[in-house]
Design a protein around this motif. Structure first.
Motif, PDB file in Angstrom:
ATOM      1  N   SER A  63      18.426  84.708  24.255  1.00 33.10           N
ATOM      2  CA  SER A  63      19.335  85.703  23.701  1.00 33.10           C
ATOM      3  C   SER A  63      18.566  86.921  23.188  1.00 33.10           C
ATOM      4  O   SER A  63      18.920  88.070  23.468  1.00 33.10           O
ATOM      5  N   LEU A  64      17.486  86.666  22.443  1.00 29.40           N
ATOM      6  CA  LEU A  64      16.673  87.771  21.935  1.00 29.40           C
ATOM      7  C   LEU A  64      16.052  88.565  23.074  1.00 29.40           C
ATOM      8  O   LEU A  64      15.938  89.793  22.998  1.00 29.40           O
ATOM      9  N   LEU A  65      15.672  87.878  24.154  1.00 32.11           N
ATOM     10  CA  LEU A  65      15.029  88.539  25.284  1.00 32.11           C
ATOM     11  C   LEU A  65      15.919  89.636  25.856  1.00 32.11           C
ATOM     12  O   LEU A  65      15.449  90.745  26.146  1.00 32.11           O
ATOM     13  N   ARG A  66      17.202  89.352  26.024  1.00 31.59           N
ATOM     14  CA  ARG A  66      18.119  90.358  26.578  1.00 31.59           C
ATOM     15  C   ARG A  66      18.146  91.611  25.705  1.00 31.59           C
ATOM     16  O   ARG A  66      18.077  92.731  26.194  1.00 31.59           O
ATOM     17  N   HIS A  67      18.228  91.406  24.389  1.00 28.55           N
ATOM     18  CA  HIS A  67      18.308  92.547  23.481  1.00 28.55           C
ATOM     19  C   HIS A  67      16.962  93.261  23.370  1.00 28.55           C
ATOM     20  O   HIS A  67      16.910  94.491  23.285  1.00 28.55           O
ATOM     21  N   ALA A  68      15.887  92.501  23.356  1.00 29.47           N
ATOM     22  CA  ALA A  68      14.554  93.091  23.208  1.00 29.47           C
ATOM     23  C   ALA A  68      14.218  93.981  24.395  1.00 29.47           C
ATOM     24  O   ALA A  68      13.619  95.050  24.230  1.00 29.47           O
ATOM     25  N   GLU A  69      14.605  93.553  25.597  1.00 29.56           N
ATOM     26  CA  GLU A  69      14.354  94.383  26.782  1.00 29.56           C
ATOM     27  C   GLU A  69      15.104  95.707  26.695  1.00 29.56           C
ATOM     28  O   GLU A  69      14.566  96.769  27.022  1.00 29.56           O
ATOM     29  N   ALA A  70      16.363  95.642  26.209  1.00 30.30           N
ATOM     30  CA  ALA A  70      17.152  96.871  26.070  1.00 30.30           C
ATOM     31  C   ALA A  70      16.548  97.794  25.023  1.00 30.30           C
ATOM     32  O   ALA A  70      16.477  99.008  25.205  1.00 30.30           O
ATOM     33  N   ILE A  71      16.100  97.202  23.905  1.00 26.52           N
ATOM     34  CA  ILE A  71      15.496  98.012  22.836  1.00 26.52           C
ATOM     35  C   ILE A  71      14.219  98.689  23.331  1.00 26.52           C
ATOM     36  O   ILE A  71      13.965  99.860  23.049  1.00 26.52           O
ATOM     37  N   LYS A  72      13.409  97.951  24.095  1.00 28.15           N
ATOM     38  CA  LYS A  72      12.166  98.513  24.619  1.00 28.15           C
ATOM     39  C   LYS A  72      12.449  99.712  25.519  1.00 28.15           C
ATOM     40  O   LYS A  72      11.771 100.751  25.433  1.00 28.15           O
TER      41      LYS A  72
END
Length: 301
Positions: A63-72
């Motif tokens: 779940s964090l991976l999806r958001h972290a990629e977008a934030i990056k």
């Protein structure tokens, strides 16, 4: 939570190894482990499962991976926009392009934009469908020119239609099928086929057309992401391929013709695809402007 923590998390998630991720990041493994552990404590969940060989993401980590990629990606856009505003530069642009665009309209658009803006720097990445969209979502390219995906699969993307293209079956001009009117789809199954990868929309579209007629889809003797190879394979053998009609204008398509198979006629909409909340540099905007102008004069690719 900060950008550095997310960068460390993303590297571990990609490499599935604390040791390898630490090497890539140029830090000591205990430092990386401590940073990831601090992130887990802050979120109150376990992000990675330690395995005999490396680590695996937990459901919380996925779940964090999806958001972290977008934030990056968004952070990268912000940095680029600020640098452009501060320096007043036209900037750079990385474009992902489908095979037909690589050979016809995109080179003309880039040439015109570069002539008007000599400081433009452009990098072109070729590819097909989902690979291009994945690169766009990951921030590896700034925009894509290719077939437009279905709207329900691209809610996070902005699409600008530029052309409507016809797809059909093509072969060499002296093939025994040429000149025949209204060929039936079953007749084509006894010939070899050269096709783009099975995951591409062109391949899936052809497969769906045969399936809708209760026919087995053609079996490709060659699959490749090289349009030039597909065309040459059809040129020097009895192989058939399924491609955009304007492909026959390319030098590699000399001596190739489109067969008349009404059951297999298909159309696609193509154009410019960008991230919905993404930022485009002045360089990208300049190329988009030229592409739009060219496609207004020539609405097929």
């Amino acid at each position: 939570m900060n950008i550095r923590q997310l960068e460390y998390f993303l590297t571990v998630a990609e490499r599935r190894s604390m040791t390898l991720a630490a090497t890539i990041l140029g830090i000591a493994q205990p430092t990386l482990t401590k940073t990831v552990r601090a992130l887990e404590l802050e979120l109150g969940v376990k992000l990675f499962e330690r395995m005999p060989r490396g680590v695996e993401l937990t459901p919380y980590g996925q779940s964090l991976l999806r958001h972290a990629e977008a934030i990056k990606v968004q952070f990268g856009d912000a940095k680029n926009e600020i640098e452009s505003l501060r320096g007043g530069k036209v900037g750079t642009v990385t474009i992902g392009a489908g095979p037909a665009w690589l050979r016809r309209l995109l080179p003309a658009a880039v040439a015109k934009a570069a002539a008007k803006n000599p400081s433009i720097r452009v990098r072109i990445e070729g590819g097909f469908d989902d690979a291009l969209l994945r690169a766009l979502r990951h921030g590896e390219v700034d925009l894509v020119v290719a077939e437009l995906p279905a709207s329900d699969a691209a809610r996070d993307l902005r699409m600008q239609p530029l052309s409507t293209d016809r797809l059909g079956v093509c072969c060499r001009k002296d093939h025994e099928l040429t000149g025949r009117r209204n060929l039936a789809a079953p007749e084509l199954l006894k010939y070899p086929w050269a096709m783009p990868p099975e995951t591409t929309r062109a391949h899936q579209r052809l497969k769906a057309l045969f399936t809708a007629m209760d026919l087995p889809p053609p079996k490709a003797v060659v699959e490749t992401d090289s349009l030039a190879f597909l065309l040459q394979m059809a040129r020097f053998s009895d192989a058939l391929t399924f491609t955009v009609s304007t492909t026959l204008k390319l030098p590699e398509a000399v001596d190739l013709v489109m067969l008349k198979v009404p059951e297999l006629d298909a159309f696609r909409s193509a154009g410019i695809i960008t991230r919905k909340d993404g930022w485009l540099s002045p360089a990208a905007e300049a190329i988009v402007e030229e592409l739009v102008a060219i496609c207004e004069r020539e609405p097929t690719n």
